[in-house]
Design a protein around this motif. Sequence first.
Motif, PDB file in Angstrom:
ATOM      1  N   TYR A  96       0.826  -1.204   0.000  1.00 40.84           N
ATOM      2  CA  TYR A  96       0.000   0.000   0.000  1.00 40.84           C
ATOM      3  C   TYR A  96       0.866   1.261   0.000  1.00 40.84           C
ATOM      4  O   TYR A  96       0.614   2.203  -0.757  1.00 40.84           O
ATOM      5  N   ASP A  97       1.889   1.263   0.840  1.00 40.01           N
ATOM      6  CA  ASP A  97       2.741   2.452   0.953  1.00 40.01           C
ATOM      7  C   ASP A  97       3.537   2.722  -0.313  1.00 40.01           C
ATOM      8  O   ASP A  97       3.941   3.862  -0.565  1.00 40.01           O
ATOM      9  N   THR A  98       3.773   1.690  -1.122  1.00 40.48           N
ATOM     10  CA  THR A  98       4.517   1.883  -2.372  1.00 40.48           C
ATOM     11  C   THR A  98       3.595   2.116  -3.564  1.00 40.48           C
ATOM     12  O   THR A  98       4.057   2.181  -4.701  1.00 40.48           O
ATOM     13  N   GLY A  99       2.288   2.228  -3.300  1.00 41.73           N
ATOM     14  CA  GLY A  99       1.355   2.611  -4.354  1.00 41.73           C
ATOM     15  C   GLY A  99       0.721   1.479  -5.122  1.00 41.73           C
ATOM     16  O   GLY A  99       0.030   1.727  -6.118  1.00 41.73           O
ATOM     17  N   ASP A 100       0.926   0.233  -4.683  1.00 42.70           N
ATOM     18  CA  ASP A 100       0.325  -0.906  -5.382  1.00 42.70           C
ATOM     19  C   ASP A 100      -1.040  -1.197  -4.763  1.00 42.70           C
ATOM     20  O   ASP A 100      -1.188  -2.091  -3.920  1.00 42.70           O
ATOM     21  N   ASP A 101      -2.067  -0.467  -5.173  1.00 45.89           N
ATOM     22  CA  ASP A 101      -3.387  -0.612  -4.572  1.00 45.89           C
ATOM     23  C   ASP A 101      -4.004  -1.976  -4.837  1.00 45.89           C
ATOM     24  O   ASP A 101      -4.690  -2.539  -3.979  1.00 45.89           O
ATOM     25  N   VAL A 102      -3.783  -2.522  -6.037  1.00 42.25           N
ATOM     26  CA  VAL A 102      -4.347  -3.827  -6.367  1.00 42.25           C
ATOM     27  C   VAL A 102      -3.705  -4.921  -5.517  1.00 42.25           C
ATOM     28  O   VAL A 102      -4.391  -5.742  -4.894  1.00 42.25           O
ATOM     29  N   GLY A 103      -2.386  -4.939  -5.493  1.00 38.84           N
ATOM     30  CA  GLY A 103      -1.687  -5.926  -4.676  1.00 38.84           C
ATOM     31  C   GLY A 103      -1.997  -5.765  -3.200  1.00 38.84           C
ATOM     32  O   GLY A 103      -2.154  -6.751  -2.470  1.00 38.84           O
ATOM     33  N   ALA A 104      -2.122  -4.519  -2.752  1.00 41.17           N
ATOM     34  CA  ALA A 104      -2.426  -4.258  -1.352  1.00 41.17           C
ATOM     35  C   ALA A 104      -3.810  -4.752  -0.989  1.00 41.17           C
ATOM     36  O   ALA A 104      -4.042  -5.220   0.130  1.00 41.17           O
ATOM     37  N   GLY A 105      -4.752  -4.672  -1.941  1.00 46.86           N
ATOM     38  CA  GLY A 105      -6.104  -5.135  -1.665  1.00 46.86           C
ATOM     39  C   GLY A 105      -6.149  -6.601  -1.325  1.00 46.86           C
ATOM     40  O   GLY A 105      -6.792  -7.014  -0.345  1.00 46.86           O
ATOM     41  N   GLU A 106      -5.474  -7.411  -2.117  1.00 45.16           N
ATOM     42  CA  GLU A 106      -5.422  -8.848  -1.848  1.00 45.16           C
ATOM     43  C   GLU A 106      -4.719  -9.126  -0.526  1.00 45.16           C
ATOM     44  O   GLU A 106      -5.226  -9.865   0.325  1.00 45.16           O
ATOM     45  N   ALA A 107      -3.548  -8.522  -0.336  1.00 49.67           N
ATOM     46  CA  ALA A 107      -2.754  -8.784   0.866  1.00 49.67           C
ATOM     47  C   ALA A 107      -3.438  -8.264   2.122  1.00 49.67           C
ATOM     48  O   ALA A 107      -3.369  -8.895   3.181  1.00 49.67           O
ATOM     49  N   ALA A 108      -4.109  -7.125   2.024  1.00 43.14           N
ATOM     50  CA  ALA A 108      -4.791  -6.559   3.194  1.00 43.14           C
ATOM     51  C   ALA A 108      -5.926  -7.460   3.648  1.00 43.14           C
ATOM     52  O   ALA A 108      -6.134  -7.662   4.850  1.00 43.14           O
ATOM     53  N   ASN A 109      -6.674  -8.010   2.707  1.00 41.93           N
ATOM     54  CA  ASN A 109      -7.742  -8.937   3.062  1.00 41.93           C
ATOM     55  C   ASN A 109      -7.179 -10.204   3.694  1.00 41.93           C
ATOM     56  O   ASN A 109      -7.711 -10.703   4.693  1.00 41.93           O
ATOM     57  N   MET A 110      -6.108 -10.731   3.125  1.00 44.16           N
ATOM     58  CA  MET A 110      -5.494 -11.932   3.685  1.00 44.16           C
ATOM     59  C   MET A 110      -4.935 -11.662   5.083  1.00 44.16           C
ATOM     60  O   MET A 110      -5.063 -12.503   5.979  1.00 44.16           O
ATOM     61  N   ALA A 111      -4.316 -10.496   5.258  1.00 45.25           N
ATOM     62  CA  ALA A 111      -3.752 -10.148   6.563  1.00 45.25           C
ATOM     63  C   ALA A 111      -4.835 -10.031   7.614  1.00 45.25           C
ATOM     64  O   ALA A 111      -4.692 -10.521   8.740  1.00 45.25           O
ATOM     65  N   LYS A 112      -5.941  -9.386   7.247  1.00 44.56           N
ATOM     66  CA  LYS A 112      -7.047  -9.230   8.185  1.00 44.56           C
ATOM     67  C   LYS A 112      -7.617 -10.594   8.558  1.00 44.56           C
ATOM     68  O   LYS A 112      -7.918 -10.861   9.722  1.00 44.56           O
ATOM     69  N   TYR A 113      -7.783 -11.468   7.584  1.00 44.46           N
ATOM     70  CA  TYR A 113      -8.291 -12.818   7.839  1.00 44.46           C
ATOM     71  C   TYR A 113      -7.350 -13.575   8.779  1.00 44.46           C
ATOM     72  O   TYR A 113      -7.782 -14.133   9.801  1.00 44.46           O
ATOM     73  N   ALA A 114      -6.070 -13.616   8.421  1.00 44.74           N
ATOM     74  CA  ALA A 114      -5.097 -14.379   9.203  1.00 44.74           C
ATOM     75  C   ALA A 114      -4.983 -13.843  10.627  1.00 44.74           C
ATOM     76  O   ALA A 114      -4.901 -14.611  11.591  1.00 44.74           O
ATOM     77  N   ALA A 115      -4.981 -12.527  10.766  1.00 43.15           N
ATOM     78  CA  ALA A 115      -4.834 -11.921  12.090  1.00 43.15           C
ATOM     79  C   ALA A 115      -6.066 -12.186  12.946  1.00 43.15           C
ATOM     80  O   ALA A 115      -5.950 -12.453  14.155  1.00 43.15           O
ATOM     81  N   GLY A 116      -7.244 -12.117  12.347  1.00 35.14           N
ATOM     82  CA  GLY A 116      -8.453 -12.390  13.105  1.00 35.14           C
ATOM     83  C   GLY A 116      -8.486 -13.811  13.637  1.00 35.14           C
ATOM     84  O   GLY A 116      -8.827 -14.058  14.803  1.00 35.14           O
ATOM     85  N   GLU A 117      -8.140 -14.766  12.771  1.00 40.39           N
ATOM     86  CA  GLU A 117      -8.119 -16.162  13.205  1.00 40.39           C
ATOM     87  C   GLU A 117      -7.065 -16.385  14.284  1.00 40.39           C
ATOM     88  O   GLU A 117      -7.314 -17.076  15.282  1.00 40.39           O
ATOM     89  N   ALA A 118      -5.887 -15.811  14.087  1.00 41.15           N
ATOM     90  CA  ALA A 118      -4.805 -15.990  15.055  1.00 41.15           C
ATOM     91  C   ALA A 118      -5.154 -15.363  16.397  1.00 41.15           C
ATOM     92  O   ALA A 118      -4.837 -15.918  17.461  1.00 41.15           O
ATOM     93  N   CYS A 119      -5.808 -14.220  16.362  1.00 41.66           N
ATOM     94  CA  CYS A 119      -6.187 -13.531  17.596  1.00 41.66           C
ATOM     95  C   CYS A 119      -7.190 -14.346  18.397  1.00 41.66           C
ATOM     96  O   CYS A 119      -7.020 -14.546  19.613  1.00 41.66           O
ATOM     97  N   VAL A 120      -8.232 -14.832  17.743  1.00 44.39           N
ATOM     98  CA  VAL A 120      -9.252 -15.618  18.445  1.00 44.39           C
ATOM     99  C   VAL A 120      -8.633 -16.865  19.075  1.00 44.39           C
ATOM    100  O   VAL A 120      -8.918 -17.207  20.236  1.00 44.39           O
ATOM    101  N   LYS A 121      -7.762 -17.528  18.342  1.00 46.92           N
ATOM    102  CA  LYS A 121      -7.128 -18.746  18.864  1.00 46.92           C
ATOM    103  C   LYS A 121      -6.198 -18.423  20.035  1.00 46.92           C
ATOM    104  O   LYS A 121      -6.151 -19.162  21.026  1.00 46.92           O
ATOM    105  N   ALA A 122      -5.467 -17.313  19.928  1.00 43.97           N
ATOM    106  CA  ALA A 122      -4.542 -16.935  20.998  1.00 43.97           C
ATOM    107  C   ALA A 122      -5.294 -16.591  22.276  1.00 43.97           C
ATOM    108  O   ALA A 122      -4.902 -17.000  23.379  1.00 43.97           O
TER     109      ALA A 122
END
Length: 376
Positions: A296-322
């Motif tokens: 996102y910070d380097t201006g790749d909005d398309v790539g950031a969209g995919e990665a941001a969704n994956m990060a949010k998913y992974a973090a949510g699952e990891a948080c609940v389990k922790a």
Amino acid sequence: MPTIETDEHKALRTAVAALGKRHGRTYDREALWTEAAKLGYLGVNLPEAYGGGGGGISELSIVLEELGAAGCPLLMMVVSPAICGTVIARFGTEAQKQGWLPALADGTRTMAFGITEPDAGSNSHRITTTARRDGTDWLLTGRKVFISGVDMADATLIVGRAEDSRTGRLKPCLFIVPRDAEGFTRRQIDMELQAVEKQFELTLDDVRLPAEALVGDEDAGLLQLFAGLNPERIMTAAFAIGMGRYALSKAIEYARDRTVWNAPIGAHQAIAHPLAQAHIDLELARLMMQKAAHLYDTGDDVGAGEAANMAKYAAGEACVKAVDQAVHTLGGNGLTREFGLASLITASRVARIAPVSREMILNYVSHQTLGLPKSY
């Protein structure tokens, strides 16, 4: 993409962690917000020309994660500097930048973000809040729900839909609505989740706004909207990772000290292994969050969209389990007010639900990344 944090990022983590430790789990939200602003942390992602730190979402996510890991997350960081500040910095007029960015950076003003609607849920394409022209003004009509911190915000960045001048179709537009605008009312939602930041339902009844309330180009559509939604997902991941780290640290401390049958319970693999797995999951989620922030910070909005969704998913699952494993490690003590973990059972679910559900993220990945057909 760098996989190892820079020395500057490490120093930022250390400094923010020290701030968080001083305030702790029983923190006063206003005091922490003021100190974080004074130290330059709230506006670390905003342009230097407007009083910010000149960094990006990478830096801001570090701030939120470390405060969360200390037990004192500032939820409005997700909204005010990350979403609203980013959108105004990228698409706002010079007057909007001058009027808002310095104040968002120094913490003297805050802004809420209104997108979710009662009948639209996670589907931003079904938003029914409409904006229509009346001379040079705009009139906004609609409802929003589960909007955080409206009572403490000076204005709300509202997502409405206006008619595209080229196609005649409705497309999203962003408007700055002052808290005291006529026809703009709020009702606090009675939540089981106890948090400093309250949730509200908003009603906009022909709210009249001047032309300069529009942020960016009215024909830009989804481009401007997702300029705010991608940072929101990244910051939600930071929020979740911080919460998970906090819970895990309490469980580790307890497992080291609690002795049963002449040995600390942490010596038993049935206790140690699940905690180790929780740590691994949180670290993996952080790597994806860092990737998303970098893109996102380097201006790749398309790539950031995919990665941001994956990060949010992974973090949510990891948080609940922790959190679940931390409470389970403490047994009955995990449900007491003394140890402060029980409230996180509810709070951790937020990372799975908001700002977009894990099912909608799986939909996104299945048809955007994998190329599978849509089911809706």
